[in-house]
Write a protein that holds these residues in place. Sequence first.
Motif, PDB file in Angstrom:
ATOM      1  N   GLU A  13       0.823  -1.207   0.000  1.00 59.59           N
ATOM      2  CA  GLU A  13       0.000   0.000   0.000  1.00 59.59           C
ATOM      3  C   GLU A  13       0.859   1.260   0.000  1.00 59.59           C
ATOM      4  O   GLU A  13       0.524   2.255  -0.649  1.00 59.59           O
ATOM      5  N   GLU A  16       2.131   1.696  -3.523  1.00 54.55           N
ATOM      6  CA  GLU A  16       1.037   2.161  -4.380  1.00 54.55           C
ATOM      7  C   GLU A  16       0.721   3.625  -4.108  1.00 54.55           C
ATOM      8  O   GLU A  16       0.407   4.383  -5.024  1.00 54.55           O
ATOM      9  N   LEU A  17       0.817   4.049  -2.865  1.00 54.06           N
ATOM     10  CA  LEU A  17       0.592   5.452  -2.515  1.00 54.06           C
ATOM     11  C   LEU A  17       1.633   6.347  -3.178  1.00 54.06           C
ATOM     12  O   LEU A  17       1.305   7.424  -3.682  1.00 54.06           O
ATOM     13  N   ARG A  19       3.243   5.656  -5.963  1.00 54.50           N
ATOM     14  CA  ARG A  19       2.996   5.629  -7.412  1.00 54.50           C
ATOM     15  C   ARG A  19       1.800   6.478  -7.807  1.00 54.50           C
ATOM     16  O   ARG A  19       1.817   7.128  -8.857  1.00 54.50           O
ATOM     17  N   SER A  20       0.768   6.472  -7.000  1.00 57.23           N
ATOM     18  CA  SER A  20      -0.460   7.182  -7.369  1.00 57.23           C
ATOM     19  C   SER A  20      -0.491   8.623  -6.875  1.00 57.23           C
ATOM     20  O   SER A  20      -1.346   9.397  -7.300  1.00 57.23           O
ATOM     21  N   SER A  21       0.420   8.985  -6.012  1.00 57.48           N
ATOM     22  CA  SER A  21       0.419  10.320  -5.418  1.00 57.48           C
ATOM     23  C   SER A  21       1.249  11.286  -6.248  1.00 57.48           C
ATOM     24  O   SER A  21       2.212  10.900  -6.912  1.00 57.48           O
ATOM     25  N   SER A  22       0.876  12.534  -6.163  1.00 56.31           N
ATOM     26  CA  SER A  22       1.684  13.565  -6.820  1.00 56.31           C
ATOM     27  C   SER A  22       2.799  14.043  -5.900  1.00 56.31           C
ATOM     28  O   SER A  22       3.667  14.793  -6.324  1.00 56.31           O
ATOM     29  N   CYS A  43      10.049   0.566  -3.108  1.00 51.00           N
ATOM     30  CA  CYS A  43       9.618   0.918  -4.467  1.00 51.00           C
ATOM     31  C   CYS A  43      10.508   0.242  -5.503  1.00 51.00           C
ATOM     32  O   CYS A  43      10.021  -0.263  -6.518  1.00 51.00           O
ATOM     33  N   GLN A  47       9.388  -2.611  -8.250  1.00 45.98           N
ATOM     34  CA  GLN A  47       9.532  -2.291  -9.664  1.00 45.98           C
ATOM     35  C   GLN A  47      10.304  -3.368 -10.422  1.00 45.98           C
ATOM     36  O   GLN A  47       9.942  -3.743 -11.520  1.00 45.98           O
TER      37      GLN A  47
END
Length: 94
Positions: A13, A16-17, A19-22, A43, A47
């Motif tokens: 999680e 994913e945070l 990757r999806s966060s700006s 990360c 990857q």
Amino acid sequence: MPRKKYSAEFKAEAVELVRSSSSSASAVARDLGLSPTMLNRWCREAQRSTKPVFQGSGTPRDQELARLKRELAQVRKERDFLRDAATYFAKGSS
């Protein structure tokens, strides 16, 4: 200070945070109370890996197997001790 252990779900999680966060990974790490170095390592592992990452200490089946092996070793020690004690006392009563 004892080393903290994080669950596989928490690690996934957190990655994913990122990757999806700006926000940057450092900002996300700070928000989660983690070291930025640790989060960056997670990360990178996620990857480059082709197999499931963050497996932790294994599946529940592996954990159960390890627990049963420890229990079997303990029972064998107890059995051997009782066998030796019975032999000792049998010699004394003759």
